[in-house]
Design an enzyme around this catalytic site. Structure first.
Site, short mmCIF file in Angstrom:
data_model
loop_
_atom_site.label_atom_id
_atom_site.label_comp_id
_atom_site.label_asym_id
_atom_site.label_seq_id
_atom_site.Cartn_x
_atom_site.Cartn_y
_atom_site.Cartn_z
N ALA A 1 -11.03 6.71 1.36
CA ALA A 1 -10.08 5.68 0.92
C ALA A 1 -9.09 5.33 2.02
O ALA A 1 -8.61 4.19 2.11
CB ALA A 1 -9.34 6.15 -0.33
N TYR B 1 -4.70 4.20 9.26
CA TYR B 1 -4.38 4.73 10.58
C TYR B 1 -5.65 5.19 11.30
O TYR B 1 -5.81 5.01 12.51
CB TYR B 1 -3.38 5.88 10.42
N ASN B 2 -6.57 5.79 10.57
CA ASN B 2 -7.82 6.27 11.15
C ASN B 2 -8.57 5.15 11.87
O ASN B 2 -9.05 5.33 13.00
CB ASN B 2 -8.69 6.86 10.04
N TYR B 3 -8.68 4.00 11.25
CA TYR B 3 -9.40 2.87 11.85
C TYR B 3 -8.66 2.34 13.07
O TYR B 3 -9.28 1.97 14.06
CB TYR B 3 -9.60 1.79 10.79
N ASN C 1 -4.41 9.04 1.90
CA ASN C 1 -5.02 8.40 3.07
C ASN C 1 -5.43 9.41 4.14
O ASN C 1 -6.60 9.57 4.43
CB ASN C 1 -4.06 7.39 3.68
N ASP D 1 -2.39 12.70 22.04
CA ASP D 1 -1.15 12.30 21.38
C ASP D 1 -1.11 12.80 19.94
O ASP D 1 -0.05 12.88 19.33
CB ASP D 1 -0.99 10.78 21.39
N ASP E 1 0.82 -1.21 0.00
CA ASP E 1 0.00 0.00 0.00
C ASP E 1 0.85 1.26 0.00
O ASP E 1 0.50 2.26 -0.65
CB ASP E 1 -0.93 0.00 1.21
N GLY E 2 1.96 1.24 0.73
CA GLY E 2 2.83 2.41 0.75
C GLY E 2 3.37 2.74 -0.63
O GLY E 2 3.43 3.91 -1.02
N ALA F 1 -5.56 9.03 21.11
CA ALA F 1 -5.40 8.99 22.56
C ALA F 1 -5.77 10.33 23.19
O ALA F 1 -4.95 10.98 23.85
CB ALA F 1 -3.97 8.59 22.94
#
Length: 254
Positions: A152, A157-159, A114, A144, A44-45, A179
């Site tokens: 998309a 990271y969101n999830y 993303n 944090d 993906d990256g 956090a």
């Protein structure tokens, strides 16, 4: 649609490079100016990097997984590639535009497919003030970090930060804290795709923050402004029945 002039790109991983050699030997390698489609080999990256680097070409991108997660990729196979390309489903996505002002006075600009995230870099929690369309909506978020995610990118990271998964066609952005300490129960917000989101870093000397647009990082920032780049679009290709919409749905029922 027939897509036979293929430009293959691969990550530096040995498996991706071996796949590249095999595919070029079978299907040839079109020059970028003559290509009809880009086939990206990696994870993906690498797909995100390929989309950013090939933006000016305006070509659809079909990924084949030679990495780890592969959420944006199709299964790898040397056989039948031309038929897979011809029958592929299309998903059009728009990136986020980030503008970040550093403490050194330098303005950093970047695009993110993303998410754009702000993350503390010191021992103490960050203090952020959040505005939407020029109106302050939260005077102080102690956390944090925080991020703004596209549909998309909502499973990335969101999830992981307990943000919502967004349908690929939704005209919505997810604003998700990382956090959160105060307000402790705040879980974020859903914002219109056309919203302009601003983050002001409070006490930047004591509580430094970096801003990251996918993999492009701005260090020690004072302010970050984020909006959807509706003037820029990327077209991704997926095997039928395995498009982004189906993947986003499946992710929620695992």
């Amino acid at each position: 649609m027939s897509l036979s002039r293929i430009r293959f790109l691969a990550s530096a991983a040995d498996t991706a490079q071996s796949a590249l050699a095999a595919l070029v030997a079978r299907y040839g390698q079109a020059e970028a100016a003559d290509a009809e489609v880009i086939v990206a080999l990696g994870g993906d990256g690498f797909m995100l990097d390929t989309l950013n680097r090939s933006q000016a070409l305006g070509l659809p991108v079909y990924g084949m997984n030679q990495g780890t997660v592969g959420f944006l990729m199709n299964a790898f196979s040397i056989e039948g590639l031309l038929a897979r390309l011809s029958g592929a489903e299309r998903a059009v996505i728009h990136p986020l535009r980030m503008q970040a002002l550093g403490r050194d006075g330098v303005v950093h600009k970047a695009l993110a497919i993303n998410e754009v995230s702000l993350l503390r870099t010191g021992a103490q929690a960050a203090r952020l003030r959040i505005s939407v369309d020029g109106r302050v909506r939260m005077d102080e978020l102690v956390c944090d970090g925080a991020m703004v995610s596209t549909p998309a990118g909502s499973t990335a990271y969101n999830y992981s930060a307990h943000g919502p998964i967004l349908p690929i066609g939704a005209e919505i952005l997810a604003l998700t804290p990382v956090a959160a300490f105060r307000p402790r129960r705040w879980r974020g917000a859903l914002l219109p795709m056309g919203a302009s989101i601003g983050f002001e870093v409070l006490e930047p000397e004591k509580r430094p923050v970096n801003a990251i647009a996918d993999s492009s990082e701005a260090r020690d920032v004072l302010r970050v402004d984020i909006s959807s780049a509706r003037d820029i679009s990327h077209t991704l290709l997926f095997d039928p029945g395995h498009g982004l919409e189906e993947r986003l749905l499946s992710e929620q029922f695992q």
